[in-house]
Design a protein around this motif. Structure first.
Motif, PDB file in Angstrom:
ATOM      1  N   ALA A  15       0.833  -1.207   0.000  1.00  0.00           N
ATOM      2  CA  ALA A  15       0.000   0.000   0.000  1.00  0.00           C
ATOM      3  C   ALA A  15       0.864   1.251   0.000  1.00  0.00           C
ATOM      4  N   LEU A  16       1.940   1.239   0.752  1.00  0.00           N
ATOM      5  CA  LEU A  16       2.813   2.407   0.813  1.00  0.00           C
ATOM      6  C   LEU A  16       3.499   2.652  -0.531  1.00  0.00           C
ATOM      7  N   ALA A  17       3.931   1.592  -1.192  1.00  0.00           N
ATOM      8  CA  ALA A  17       4.574   1.747  -2.496  1.00  0.00           C
ATOM      9  C   ALA A  17       3.610   2.321  -3.523  1.00  0.00           C
ATOM     10  N   THR A  18       2.354   1.893  -3.470  1.00  0.00           N
ATOM     11  CA  THR A  18       1.365   2.420  -4.415  1.00  0.00           C
ATOM     12  C   THR A  18       1.155   3.911  -4.199  1.00  0.00           C
ATOM     13  N   LYS A  19       1.066   4.352  -2.950  1.00  0.00           N
ATOM     14  CA  LYS A  19       0.837   5.774  -2.673  1.00  0.00           C
ATOM     15  C   LYS A  19       2.051   6.617  -3.040  1.00  0.00           C
ATOM     16  N   ILE A  20       3.243   6.101  -2.814  1.00  0.00           N
ATOM     17  CA  ILE A  20       4.446   6.853  -3.197  1.00  0.00           C
ATOM     18  C   ILE A  20       4.505   7.016  -4.716  1.00  0.00           C
ATOM     19  N   ALA A  21       4.157   5.970  -5.441  1.00  0.00           N
ATOM     20  CA  ALA A  21       4.217   6.039  -6.898  1.00  0.00           C
ATOM     21  C   ALA A  21       3.229   7.057  -7.465  1.00  0.00           C
ATOM     22  N   ARG A  22       2.167   7.393  -6.735  1.00  0.00           N
ATOM     23  CA  ARG A  22       1.150   8.331  -7.224  1.00  0.00           C
ATOM     24  C   ARG A  22       1.437   9.780  -6.849  1.00  0.00           C
ATOM     25  N   LEU A  23       2.547  10.046  -6.159  1.00  0.00           N
ATOM     26  CA  LEU A  23       2.838  11.413  -5.719  1.00  0.00           C
ATOM     27  C   LEU A  23       2.991  12.351  -6.916  1.00  0.00           C
ATOM     28  N   ARG A  24       2.481  13.596  -6.744  1.00  0.00           N
ATOM     29  CA  ARG A  24       2.635  14.651  -7.749  1.00  0.00           C
ATOM     30  C   ARG A  24       3.123  15.902  -7.044  1.00  0.00           C
ATOM     31  N   TYR A  25       3.933  16.688  -7.745  1.00  0.00           N
ATOM     32  CA  TYR A  25       4.472  17.890  -7.132  1.00  0.00           C
ATOM     33  C   TYR A  25       3.461  19.024  -7.251  1.00  0.00           C
ATOM     34  N   GLY A  26       3.607  19.998  -6.286  1.00  0.00           N
ATOM     35  CA  GLY A  26       2.745  21.177  -6.274  1.00  0.00           C
ATOM     36  C   GLY A  26       2.677  21.776  -4.890  1.00  0.00           C
ATOM     37  N   GLY A  27       2.784  23.099  -4.750  1.00  0.00           N
ATOM     38  CA  GLY A  27       2.682  23.784  -3.470  1.00  0.00           C
ATOM     39  C   GLY A  27       4.014  24.317  -2.993  1.00  0.00           C
ATOM     40  N   GLY A  28       3.993  24.939  -1.795  1.00  0.00           N
ATOM     41  CA  GLY A  28       5.199  25.509  -1.209  1.00  0.00           C
ATOM     42  C   GLY A  28       6.057  24.432  -0.534  1.00  0.00           C
ATOM     43  N   THR A  29       7.031  24.893   0.296  1.00  0.00           N
ATOM     44  CA  THR A  29       7.953  23.945   0.943  1.00  0.00           C
ATOM     45  C   THR A  29       8.095  24.265   2.427  1.00  0.00           C
ATOM     46  N   ASP A  30       7.786  23.293   3.288  1.00  0.00           N
ATOM     47  CA  ASP A  30       7.977  23.429   4.739  1.00  0.00           C
ATOM     48  C   ASP A  30       8.073  22.012   5.326  1.00  0.00           C
ATOM     49  N   PHE A  31       9.278  21.611   5.715  1.00  0.00           N
ATOM     50  CA  PHE A  31       9.465  20.245   6.234  1.00  0.00           C
ATOM     51  C   PHE A  31       9.515  20.167   7.758  1.00  0.00           C
ATOM     52  N   LYS A  32       9.379  21.300   8.454  1.00  0.00           N
ATOM     53  CA  LYS A  32       9.500  21.270   9.905  1.00  0.00           C
ATOM     54  C   LYS A  32       8.397  20.428  10.559  1.00  0.00           C
ATOM     55  N   ASP A  33       7.130  20.682  10.154  1.00  0.00           N
ATOM     56  CA  ASP A  33       6.034  19.926  10.774  1.00  0.00           C
ATOM     57  C   ASP A  33       6.139  18.438  10.460  1.00  0.00           C
TER      58      ASP A  33
END
Length: 849
Positions: free
Chosen positions: A497-515
């Motif tokens: 299930a995790l591999a399927t969701k990673i493969a469907r990722l699309r880029y878009g939006g800003g950047t904030d990795f703190k949270d």
């Protein structure tokens, strides 16, 4: 069955004729059928006489089956009473004092035809007073307190020997009886077995003194090696027994060849105790060790116990190592061992001289440094009785060149892959933080738009494939907000299930990795896993300032969560922030400009985490099977060990120390016997992963005790002389460390030349007239060769150092009822346990009907 039968009531006959006893009263019921034999089958005087004869025969048979016998008050020819007085160390003066009081009441009651004698006994027996008539003084029968009793071997107690000796003392025609003044303990022989053999049968009357008369605590054994190398520290172990119901305080005093050591205070709980006294063995020679238990003056004092020790040359150890300053050699030398250090290339030249060493240590030696001839020589020497200790991390135990070599056959561990299998290693907890912001779709170098995102997903999927089913894994995609792709679950259930969701990722939006980092931190801490890791994959852009991450970075470090940051792209935005996070948490930082290398880089980071997870911070060793090499070492004091070589204990090996990794016990110290030699393996590097061990206070002690355990008792040419007193003779034994010629002659000043005859493999012996206790210079001649001077120590009594503890625990506490064996012996001989002087003198089975 005897307990089920009714108890017979004795019948006292008038006029002092005696007492009738019936052993089996139920058999008397058969008398009811005796009158039937009186009924004649036909008339006639002759037939009536025959009927009476049959009836009388049946009557006599019934009485015989019932065990009818007459006990007369005094034997017609008089009694022969022998008092057996126990003078062993466990009894002290209690039996002698009890015999004095008992005989004081008996002597006036003796008839003119009675005789009385006494025997003092312990391990041997000595006639104190031969049986004679008349009114002799009681003290003639009692061994004096200052009397020389060493010849009786007071460290032992043999009740059978006094019965055998008593049987030969009484004159013919007199009724013999043995009065046994003892606590009933036996360390040698068997009274019950001897009672069934001795003829004529002698009734035994045990007389047990009161518990207060015995020493409340005694020394049972002094456990010390018969052969010990000089300069080594040995734990003399003294086995003591507190026979009182309450604790007893005293002091244990040891002396070596008459030189006293400082007494050691001891508090003894009820029952047996073992007190270890470390002792540094002095120079070569023969030594007599004596142990005494000092008790308060108001308590009876127990006797001493001795043990003889032969001290040989110091342990000679050859250390083969590639290190310039090996920690092992330094530790052994600090404890007085003779240590010689050589590089591996010189081992082949020493192969013919290995017989001059007690042990060889291979310290981190690679296979390429040793040729086949050197390895074959070492393994052959071990098979013949040598000692080998192999130590080192993966440099030795991870070297594939040793697989199938002679060394691999000798070691108590099997060499294994140094990358643990997923099912065997410690599970990890891993979070993947994947940047899915707009910037991840920008072109980078020669890569078109969107390729950074594709490589990031490909790298994340490759990481999933490296995980074992028991590893926990989760993923968060972030832009300006975090998005949980999959919660922290075992990879075996969440991978697809995790591999399927990673493969469907699309880029878009800003950047904030703190949270996203904070969510990962909280969930990793809640997982309870020891190894917690985060891989942060980003192109570096963020909507926050660098100082906004200071507090979170500190929390990650405090929670032992490592963060590997991977900066994608050819720009340098926020490089310092990502480097700071990785450096503070113990992770790694990578700046990837060529995205083709990204999947392999993330795989390598994950493999590094997997392969070193158990070794990174170090693991606490545990004690497995105990042994003399671990004497005085507590598990809590062992330093942690890191980067050990992964091995498996072979069948029959003893795992002394180990680390527990996910239920698997990786050996840190394993030992075993290989043919005639002993081998130990320590798959750790004391110069690297276990570098804290040489600074540990017990490091030198552990190594010295390990080498002492593995080393043979002596080198070729070394011999040991042992003397034991047996009655009027002294038995001399010679034990050799190597094969000796059949012709050995020992010259003693008191006796002259004595031929030592072979009694076993590498052992010889002879019996000579009794030698005086103490030190005797002797000279040994082999064939027609020159005489070699030696020392012979004759102890005051035979030693007990080789006796097992099981022999001690057979004894009953003093003052307790006699054991079943002693009671059975009394019944078998027609006696009883009694404190009455008159009962021992008068109660005699003299006739059976």
């Amino acid at each position: 069955m005897d307990r089920l039968a009714p108890q017979a009531r004795p019948m006292t006959l008038p006029f002092g004729l005696g007492v009738l006893h019936v052993v089996v009263p139920m058999a008397l019921l058969a008398l009811l059928v005796v009158p039937l034999f009186l009924v004649p089958t036909s008339p006639g005087r002759r037939l009536r006489i025959a009927a009476w004869c049959r009836a009388l025969a049946a009557f006599a048979l019934v009485l015989a089956l019932a065990g009818l016998y007459l006990e007369t008050p005094r034997p017609a020819a008089g009694s022969c009473l022998i008092a057996g007085i126990d003078v062993s160390a466990s009894v002290g003066r209690a039996a002698a004092d009890g015999a004095r009081e008992f005989l004081g009441r008996m002597v006036p009651a003796l008839a003119p035809g009675d005789v009385l004698g006494s025997i003092a006994f312990a391990g041997q027996a000595h006639v104190q007073a031969y049986p004679t008539g008349g009114r002799r003084a009681v003290e003639d029968f009692i061994p004096a307190a200052d009397e020389e009793l060493d010849e009786l071997d007071t460290q032992e107690s043999d009740l059978a020997v006094v019965l055998t000796r008593a049987a030969s003392l009484c004159p013919a025609g007199k009724q013999a009886a043995l009065l046994l003044f003892t606590d009933g303990n036996e360390t040698a022989g068997s009274l019950l077995a001897e009672a069934t053999l001795v003829e004529p049968r002698i009734p035994v009357f045990p007389v047990v003194p009161t518990a207060a008369a015995f020493p409340p605590a005694v020394i049972r054994r002094l456990l010390a090696p018969a052969l010990a190398p000089a300069r080594s520290v040995l734990p003399f172990e003294t086995v003591l027994e507190n026979r009182a119901a309450a604790p007893v305080s005293g002091a244990l005093a040891l002396s070596v060849n008459g030189r006293a050591m400082l007494p050691l205070p001891v508090d003894l709980p009820p029952g047996p105790s073992v007190v270890a006294t470390p002792f540094r063995v002095p120079a070569r020679g023969e030594y007599l060790v004596e142990a005494r238990l000092l008790l308060p003056a108001a308590l009876p004092a127990p006797g001493p116990v001795t043990s003889a020790i032969s001290v040989t040359r110091p342990l000679h150890v050859l250390v083969v190592t590639e290190h310039d300053a090996p920690a092992v050699a330094t530790a052994l030398a600090s404890r007085g061992l003779e240590v010689e250090t050589i590089p591996p290339a010189r081992l082949a030249a020493r192969a013919s001289a290995l017989r001059d060493y007690h042990a060889v240590v291979l310290d981190g030696v690679a296979r390429a440094e040793l040729d086949d001839a050197a390895l074959a020589a070492v393994t052959g020497w071990v098979a013949g009785g040598g000692a080998l200790v192999a130590t080192g991390g993966g440099h030795l135990f991870g070297d594939a060149g040793y697989v199938g070599s002679p060394l691999a056959q000798v070691l108590p561990v099997e060499l294994a892959s140094q990358s643990p299998e997923p099912a065997e290693r410690e599970p990890i907890a891993l979070y993947l933080l994947i940047d899915r912001s707009n910037s991840m779709g920008y072109a980078s170098g020669d890569l078109p738009y969107g390729e950074k995102m594709e490589y990031a997903k490909r790298a994340a999927l490759a990481v999933l494939d490296q995980l074992a089913p028991q590893d926990l894994v989760a993923a968060i995609a972030f832009d300006a907000q975090p998005y949980e792709i999959g919660p922290l679950l075992p990879a075996g259930t969440s991978h697809a299930a995790l591999a399927t969701k990673i493969a469907r990722l699309r880029y878009g939006g800003g950047t904030d990795f703190k949270d996203a980092l904070d969510i990962a931190r909280r969930n990793l801490v809640a997982s309870g896993r020891r190894v917690r890791h985060v891989i942060l994959l980003t192109d570096g852009d963020t909507n926050r300032h660098a100082e906004d991450h200071v507090e979170l970075t500190a929390r990650l470090a405090a929670d032992a969560i490592t963060v590997t940051t991977i900066r994608i792209g050819d720009d340098t935005v926020n490089l310092e922030l990502l480097q700071t996070i990785s450096r503070a948490t113990g992770g790694a930082f990578h700046h990837v400009e060529h995205l083709e290398a990204l999947p392999q880089l993330m795989i390598s980071d994950t493999r590094r985490l997997i392969d070193t997870a158990p070794y990174r911070d170090g693991a606490a060793p545990h004690i497995g099977e105990l042994g003399p090499m671990l004497s005085g070492i507590r598990e809590s004091e062992l330093p942690p060990v890191a980067r050990w070589a992964v091995t498996r204990a072979r069948p029959g090996a003893e795992v002394r120390l180990y680390v527990d990794i996910a239920g698997r016990r990786d050996p840190v110290l394993a030992t075993w016997q290989y043919e005639l030699g002993r081998v130990a393996a320590l798959p750790v590097d004391f110069q690297a992963g276990a570098a804290a061990w040489p600074q540990w206070q017990g490091f030198a002690r552990l190594w010295t005790q390990l080498v002492l355990w593995a080393a043979p008792p002596g080198l070729p040419g070394e011999r040991r002389l042992v003397a034991e007193r047996e009655g009027e003779h002294t038995v001399i034994r010679l034990e050799a460390a190597a094969e000796e010629p059949a012709s050995l002659v020992l010259r003693l000043e008191e006796v002259g030349d004595v031929v030592l005859r072979q009694t076993g493999r590498r052992s010889f012996g002879a019996v000579v007239p009794r030698l005086t206790p103490g030190h005797h210079p002797v000279w040994l001649r082999t064939g027609s060769g020159p005489e070699d001077p030696m020392d012979l120590i004759v102890p005051a009594a035979s030693t007990s150092s080789g006796a097992p503890l099981a022999a001690v625990t057979e004894e009953a506490p003093a003052g307790a009822p006699l054991s079943a064996g002693r009671r059975a012996a009394s019944r078998l001989r027609g006696g009883q346990s009694s404190r009455s002087a008159r009962s021992a003198q008068q109660r005699r089975p003299t006739a059976r009907g």
